[in-house]
Design a protein around this motif. Structure first.
Motif, PDB file in Angstrom:
ATOM      1  N   THR A  56     -49.202 -15.500  -9.136  1.00 21.56           N
ATOM      2  CA  THR A  56     -50.605 -15.258  -8.832  1.00 21.56           C
ATOM      3  C   THR A  56     -50.744 -14.961  -7.347  1.00 21.56           C
ATOM      4  N   PRO A  57     -51.067 -13.715  -6.990  1.00 16.06           N
ATOM      5  CA  PRO A  57     -51.233 -13.387  -5.574  1.00 16.06           C
ATOM      6  C   PRO A  57     -52.425 -14.142  -4.978  1.00 16.06           C
ATOM      7  N   SER A  58     -52.263 -14.514  -3.720  1.00 15.27           N
ATOM      8  CA  SER A  58     -53.331 -15.231  -3.014  1.00 15.27           C
ATOM      9  C   SER A  58     -53.433 -14.701  -1.594  1.00 15.27           C
ATOM     10  N   GLY A  59     -54.351 -15.247  -0.850  1.00 16.56           N
ATOM     11  CA  GLY A  59     -54.508 -14.869   0.545  1.00 16.56           C
ATOM     12  C   GLY A  59     -53.261 -15.141   1.369  1.00 16.56           C
ATOM     13  N   LEU A  60     -52.406 -16.039   0.915  1.00 23.69           N
ATOM     14  CA  LEU A  60     -51.146 -16.328   1.618  1.00 23.69           C
ATOM     15  C   LEU A  60     -50.215 -15.125   1.610  1.00 23.69           C
ATOM     16  N   HIS A  61     -50.446 -14.194   0.708  1.00 27.83           N
ATOM     17  CA  HIS A  61     -49.592 -13.013   0.573  1.00 27.83           C
ATOM     18  C   HIS A  61     -50.190 -11.779   1.256  1.00 27.83           C
ATOM     19  N   TYR A  62     -51.307 -11.944   1.948  1.00 26.65           N
ATOM     20  CA  TYR A  62     -51.998 -10.801   2.557  1.00 26.65           C
ATOM     21  C   TYR A  62     -51.253 -10.233   3.760  1.00 26.65           C
ATOM     22  N   ASN A  63     -51.385  -8.928   3.911  1.00 30.42           N
ATOM     23  CA  ASN A  63     -50.904  -8.235   5.111  1.00 30.42           C
ATOM     24  C   ASN A  63     -52.100  -8.066   6.058  1.00 30.42           C
ATOM     25  N   PRO A  64     -51.920  -7.447   7.230  1.00 32.94           N
ATOM     26  CA  PRO A  64     -53.039  -7.276   8.163  1.00 32.94           C
ATOM     27  C   PRO A  64     -54.191  -6.417   7.632  1.00 32.94           C
ATOM     28  N   LEU A  65     -53.975  -5.675   6.544  1.00 33.99           N
ATOM     29  CA  LEU A  65     -55.029  -4.839   5.975  1.00 33.99           C
ATOM     30  C   LEU A  65     -55.957  -5.609   5.033  1.00 33.99           C
ATOM     31  N   GLY A  66     -55.630  -6.878   4.758  1.00 37.25           N
ATOM     32  CA  GLY A  66     -56.469  -7.680   3.888  1.00 37.25           C
ATOM     33  C   GLY A  66     -56.186  -7.498   2.407  1.00 37.25           C
ATOM     34  N   ILE A  67     -54.991  -7.025   2.072  1.00 37.68           N
ATOM     35  CA  ILE A  67     -54.537  -6.915   0.679  1.00 37.68           C
ATOM     36  C   ILE A  67     -53.145  -7.547   0.604  1.00 37.68           C
ATOM     37  N   VAL A  68     -52.689  -7.787  -0.606  1.00 37.31           N
ATOM     38  CA  VAL A  68     -51.371  -8.394  -0.777  1.00 37.31           C
ATOM     39  C   VAL A  68     -50.294  -7.427  -0.283  1.00 37.31           C
ATOM     40  N   HIS A  69     -49.378  -7.955   0.495  1.00 38.18           N
ATOM     41  CA  HIS A  69     -48.275  -7.156   1.049  1.00 38.18           C
ATOM     42  C   HIS A  69     -47.441  -6.566  -0.086  1.00 38.18           C
ATOM     43  N   GLY A  70     -47.019  -5.323   0.074  1.00 37.18           N
ATOM     44  CA  GLY A  70     -46.198  -4.657  -0.930  1.00 37.18           C
ATOM     45  C   GLY A  70     -44.893  -5.377  -1.211  1.00 37.18           C
ATOM     46  N   GLY A  71     -44.415  -6.156  -0.259  1.00 37.83           N
ATOM     47  CA  GLY A  71     -43.190  -6.916  -0.454  1.00 37.83           C
ATOM     48  C   GLY A  71     -43.301  -7.952  -1.554  1.00 37.83           C
ATOM     49  N   PHE A  72     -44.501  -8.446  -1.788  1.00 39.39           N
ATOM     50  CA  PHE A  72     -44.725  -9.404  -2.873  1.00 39.39           C
ATOM     51  C   PHE A  72     -44.449  -8.727  -4.221  1.00 39.39           C
ATOM     52  N   ALA A  73     -45.047  -7.566  -4.421  1.00 39.81           N
ATOM     53  CA  ALA A  73     -44.808  -6.803  -5.644  1.00 39.81           C
ATOM     54  C   ALA A  73     -43.340  -6.383  -5.732  1.00 39.81           C
ATOM     55  N   ALA A  74     -42.763  -5.949  -4.611  1.00 42.84           N
ATOM     56  CA  ALA A  74     -41.366  -5.510  -4.602  1.00 42.84           C
ATOM     57  C   ALA A  74     -40.429  -6.648  -5.000  1.00 42.84           C
ATOM     58  N   THR A  75     -40.709  -7.854  -4.530  1.00 43.29           N
ATOM     59  CA  THR A  75     -39.879  -9.004  -4.883  1.00 43.29           C
ATOM     60  C   THR A  75     -39.939  -9.280  -6.382  1.00 43.29           C
ATOM     61  N   LEU A  76     -41.140  -9.235  -6.941  1.00 45.91           N
ATOM     62  CA  LEU A  76     -41.282  -9.446  -8.379  1.00 45.91           C
ATOM     63  C   LEU A  76     -40.541  -8.373  -9.174  1.00 45.91           C
ATOM     64  N   LEU A  77     -40.696  -7.122  -8.776  1.00 43.65           N
ATOM     65  CA  LEU A  77     -40.050  -6.021  -9.496  1.00 43.65           C
ATOM     66  C   LEU A  77     -38.535  -6.061  -9.357  1.00 43.65           C
ATOM     67  N   ASP A  78     -38.034  -6.329  -8.160  1.00 48.14           N
ATOM     68  CA  ASP A  78     -36.591  -6.408  -7.943  1.00 48.14           C
ATOM     69  C   ASP A  78     -35.993  -7.556  -8.750  1.00 48.14           C
ATOM     70  N   SER A  79     -36.693  -8.682  -8.783  1.00 50.62           N
ATOM     71  CA  SER A  79     -36.225  -9.827  -9.569  1.00 50.62           C
ATOM     72  C   SER A  79     -36.186  -9.494 -11.053  1.00 50.62           C
ATOM     73  N   ALA A  80     -37.229  -8.827 -11.544  1.00 44.62           N
ATOM     74  CA  ALA A  80     -37.280  -8.460 -12.963  1.00 44.62           C
ATOM     75  C   ALA A  80     -36.170  -7.468 -13.317  1.00 44.62           C
ATOM     76  N   CYS A  81     -35.937  -6.502 -12.439  1.00 52.36           N
ATOM     77  CA  CYS A  81     -34.857  -5.533 -12.691  1.00 52.36           C
ATOM     78  C   CYS A  81     -33.506  -6.224 -12.712  1.00 52.36           C
ATOM     79  N   GLY A  82     -33.250  -7.085 -11.735  1.00 54.53           N
ATOM     80  CA  GLY A  82     -31.963  -7.758 -11.630  1.00 54.53           C
ATOM     81  C   GLY A  82     -31.665  -8.674 -12.799  1.00 54.53           C
ATOM     82  N   LEU A  83     -32.653  -9.482 -13.186  1.00 56.00           N
ATOM     83  CA  LEU A  83     -32.406 -10.404 -14.292  1.00 56.00           C
ATOM     84  C   LEU A  83     -32.404  -9.711 -15.643  1.00 56.00           C
ATOM     85  N   ALA A  84     -33.086  -8.593 -15.769  1.00 58.42           N
ATOM     86  CA  ALA A  84     -32.982  -7.825 -17.017  1.00 58.42           C
ATOM     87  C   ALA A  84     -31.532  -7.405 -17.225  1.00 58.42           C
TER      88      ALA A  84
END
Length: 144
Positions: free
Chosen positions: A40-68
């Motif tokens: 669940t993304p939260s304000g703790l994951h925000y970048n300076p633009l006020g949205i969740v940093h792309g690295g959060f999504a990238a980490t989830l996707l990389d983890s899903a690809c690797g464990l698949a």
């Protein structure tokens, strides 16, 4: 022990690697060639633009690809990302709610695996997607 058996044992033991603890990511489901992570993304994951940093999504996707890929190996192996291509489709915010990264194996060879993953909201809104190439190698005691 197969890769799938190893992942299931980790889930049964309630173990989460440090990165998953840090970002509060859970491994919700695993089958042969298929995994689902949730977070669940939260304000703790925000970048300076006020949205969740792309690295959060990238980490989830990389983890899903690797464990698949890992979930489809006959013996537990290292599945190391050689290349990942991520496309961002919509911004994540603290209002996005829980998201799930669904990873699927596309093909598995002796040395290389190809996978894909999608980051979806509760309403199946697509936030990001990825394709990945992974190097398969024997597990060594000095590499975890």
């Amino acid at each position: 022990m197969s890769g799938l058996d190893e992942i299931r044992a980790m889930i049964a033991a309630g173990e989460r690697p440090p990165m998953m603890e840090l970002l509060d990511i859970d491994l919700a489901e695993v089958e042969h060639g298929y995994v689902v992570f949730t977070a669940t993304p939260s304000g703790l994951h925000y970048n300076p633009l006020g949205i969740v940093h792309g690295g959060f999504a990238a980490t989830l996707l990389d983890s899903a690809c690797g464990l698949a890929a890992s979930s489809a190996t006959a013996v537990a192996m290292n599945c190391v990302t050689l290349e990942i291509k991520i496309s961002y489709h919509a911004a994540l915010t603290a209002r996005s709610g829980e998201v799930r990264a669904v990873g699927r194996l596309l093909s598995l060879g002796k040395r290389v695996a190809y996978t894909e993953a999608k980051l979806l909201g509760a309403d199946d809104k697509l936030y990001a997607s990825a394709t990945s190439t992974l190097l398969l190698s024997e597990r060594r005691s000095d590499f975890g």
